[in-house]
Design a protein around this motif. Structure first.
Motif, PDB file in Angstrom:
ATOM      1  N   ARG A 388       0.829  -1.213   0.000  1.00 31.05           N
ATOM      2  CA  ARG A 388       0.000   0.000   0.000  1.00 31.05           C
ATOM      3  C   ARG A 388       0.859   1.257   0.000  1.00 31.05           C
ATOM      4  NH1 ARG A 388      -4.103  -0.046   4.814  1.00 31.05           N
ATOM      5  NH2 ARG A 388      -4.448   2.063   3.976  1.00 31.05           N
ATOM      6  N   ALA A 393      -0.571  -2.088  -4.174  1.00 33.30           N
ATOM      7  CA  ALA A 393      -1.556  -2.985  -3.564  1.00 33.30           C
ATOM      8  C   ALA A 393      -2.470  -3.645  -4.582  1.00 33.30           C
ATOM      9  CB  ALA A 393      -2.393  -2.216  -2.538  1.00 33.30           C
ATOM     10  N   ASP A 394      -2.592  -3.081  -5.765  1.00 30.42           N
ATOM     11  CA  ASP A 394      -3.466  -3.672  -6.773  1.00 30.42           C
ATOM     12  C   ASP A 394      -2.864  -4.910  -7.413  1.00 30.42           C
ATOM     13  OD1 ASP A 394      -1.471  -2.144  -7.993  1.00 30.42           O
ATOM     14  OD2 ASP A 394      -2.697  -1.744  -9.769  1.00 30.42           O
ATOM     15  N   ARG A 395      -1.548  -5.123  -7.233  1.00 34.05           N
ATOM     16  CA  ARG A 395      -0.924  -6.270  -7.901  1.00 34.05           C
ATOM     17  C   ARG A 395      -0.106  -7.184  -6.990  1.00 34.05           C
ATOM     18  NH1 ARG A 395       4.484  -5.423  -9.393  1.00 34.05           N
ATOM     19  NH2 ARG A 395       5.236  -3.274  -9.203  1.00 34.05           N
ATOM     20  N   THR A 398      -0.734  -9.346  -1.240  1.00 32.49           N
ATOM     21  CA  THR A 398      -1.722 -10.306  -0.726  1.00 32.49           C
ATOM     22  C   THR A 398      -1.831 -11.461  -1.707  1.00 32.49           C
ATOM     23  OG1 THR A 398      -3.540  -9.107  -1.784  1.00 32.49           O
ATOM     24  CG2 THR A 398      -3.081  -8.577   0.524  1.00 32.49           C
ATOM     25  N   LYS A 403      -3.673 -11.578  -8.815  1.00 31.42           N
ATOM     26  CA  LYS A 403      -2.493 -10.828  -8.379  1.00 31.42           C
ATOM     27  C   LYS A 403      -1.204 -11.554  -8.774  1.00 31.42           C
ATOM     28  CE  LYS A 403      -4.163  -7.749  -4.854  1.00 31.42           C
ATOM     29  NZ  LYS A 403      -3.871  -7.116  -3.561  1.00 31.42           N
ATOM     30  N   GLN A 404      -0.132 -10.804  -8.733  1.00 30.38           N
ATOM     31  CA  GLN A 404       1.180 -11.337  -9.089  1.00 30.38           C
ATOM     32  C   GLN A 404       1.546 -12.490  -8.157  1.00 30.38           C
ATOM     33  OE1 GLN A 404       4.105  -8.437 -10.398  1.00 30.38           O
ATOM     34  NE2 GLN A 404       5.566  -9.245  -8.907  1.00 30.38           N
TER      35      GLN A 404
END
Length: 450
Positions: A388, A393-395, A398, A403-404
């Motif tokens: 973040r 945080a979009d990739r 988590t 996600k990557q």
């Protein structure tokens, strides 16, 4: 590539577009690869957070009984240099550090303080193109330091205009972050922040001459080292100067629940200023509580390894009760910051003595749990929160569909035994699984040299 993790009673899936995200590894880099297939199923393994999917029929299945899978760690305050306690030099570690970060589960780092930004940018590019292996590197510009300056690797700023010029130049070179340092003045820091924001980049700081509340008022984006770089509470502090006396007593005696401390925390939270925990490096001020880590001694150049071995031995009898108390206060401060709604990340500051790339990041996890965070909270601080702060945080950060595929496979269960965070078997970065043991073996005896 897709990595499918069968997690005790349920499943989670990650999708990775092969051509868009996966590096084209050269032959030397490929020697460290343990797993590389279009679809991989990790089953069964523990995971803090899970989802439900089915395993594709064409998946390569890997049995992870007794293992735990966590997201790749995000080192929010890491370096590419090591300050040798023997020579005192701040020497770039272009060969050993990228491998040690990756071997120990750190898949993304911000080099929070650079002594050679161009070299770091070139290391980042070599990793991105598969010519070397290592984490994703977010490069900071050169230290924004004031005068007096005690480090030969840092340029002392002469004015606010010079701070603007340096920020402008490096922002145009593509650096997304800057780090202000201990003796910078308020006008220099304010100018640097203003210029950085004009170019869409951010500023963090290891402060001393400027207090946390002063930096927040100037518009800073982030602050480093938890409580331990904060001079808000030093009696008799002069403007734009570091306190004349040590801060160890100030920290040790601090009432974290006092109105003065709450004001600092509230101002940081109100202005969305994040904070980086670096407990592992500040623990070195309390040598009697630093655990002996043979892995660190093995990684260090022999002359440095002997020095650190002596440090471990002598540290067992050191009288450092004051810093033990200060460490507890630092832990309390970080808990209070999070409880107030603050965004806490973590980094190792692998700069000195036994704070070495990857190993010190793992020690941070143990110390965050000791500080009173749950294991799940500690993982979040070291993964999702760091992502973040960096705007990633979009990739990553988590484990979730789409996600990557940055994952760490651990033997054991660090939610029950925190030291199991050290038992890294395989690290997936961008869907490729790297053999931790091979990476570690390639760096033996090299930290301090290259």
């Amino acid at each position: 590539m897709r990595v499918v993790a069968n997690l005790t009673a349920c499943l989670a899936v990650l999708s990775l577009p092969l051509s868009a995200q996966r590096p084209n590894l050269n032959a030397a880099s490929r020697t460290f690869v343990a797993v590389d297939a279009p679809v991989v199923a990790l089953t069964p393994a523990r995971l803090v957070k899970t989802g439900s999917v089915s395993i594709p029929a064409d998946a390569r299945t890997i049995d992870l009984t007794g293992r735990t899978v966590i997201p790749g760690l995000v080192g929010l305050h890491d370096h590419m240099y090591y300050s040798s306690p023997v020579s005192g030099s701040m020497k770039i570690m272009p060969f050993s550090y990228p491998k040690l970060f990756l071997a120990n589960g750190v898949t993304t780092i911000r080099t929070t303080g650079s002594v050679d930004p161009y070299q770091e940018m070139n290391i980042r590019a070599s990793i991105a193109t598969g010519q070397a292996v290592g984490p994703e590197i977010v490069v900071t510009g050169p230290y924004l330091q004031g005068a007096p300056n005690g480090a030969l690797a840092m340029h002392p700023l002469a004015s606010a205009d010079e701070a603007r010029r340096i920020v402008r130049y490096w922002a145009e070179e593509g650096v997304p972050w800057f780090k202000a340092y201990t003796t910078i003045s308020r006008d220099q820091l304010g100018a640097a922040i203003d210029e950085a924001h004009k170019h869409g980049v951010k500023v963090t700081a290891h402060l001393c001459s400027v207090t946390y509340r002063e930096a927040v008022a100037l518009g800073i984006d982030h602050l480093e080292h938890g409580l331990f770089a904060n001079t808000d509470y030093s009696s008799g502090k002069q403007p734009d100067r570091c306190p004349s006396s040590g801060t160890d007593t100030v920290f040790a005696m601090l009432d974290v629940n006092s109105p003065e401390v709450r004001t600092t925390i509230d101002e940081m939270v109100k202005h969305h200023v994040g904070l980086t925990s670096t407990l592992a490096v500040y623990e070195l001020s309390s040598p009697s509580r630093v655990p002996v880590d043979q892995r660190v001694l093995d990684a260090l150049y022999p002359d440095v390894s002997k020095y650190v071995s002596d440090y471990y031995t002598k540290g067992r009898t050191a009288d450092d009760a004051l810093w033990r108390r200060a460490m507890k206060k630092g832990m309390e401060f970080e808990r209070a910051f999070v409880q107030a709604g603050g965004l806490l990340g973590a980094g190792a500051d692998p700069c000195c003595i036994s704070a070495v790339a990857g190993y010190a990041d793992q020690r941070n996890y143990e110390l965050l749990v000791e500080a009173g965070f749950t294991p799940e909270q500690a993982v979040q601080i070291m993964t999702a929160n760091g992502a973040r702060v960096l705007g990633f945080a979009d990739r990553l950060g988590t484990i979730a569909p789409g996600k990557q595929a940055d994952l760490v496979v651990l033997r054991g269960d660090p939610t029950r035994t925190p030291s199991d965070i050290r038992n890294v078997e395989t690290v997936y970065r961008q869907g490729i699984g790297y053999d931790s043991a091979k990476l570690v073996a390639a760096t033996k005896g090299l930290v301090g040299i290259k």
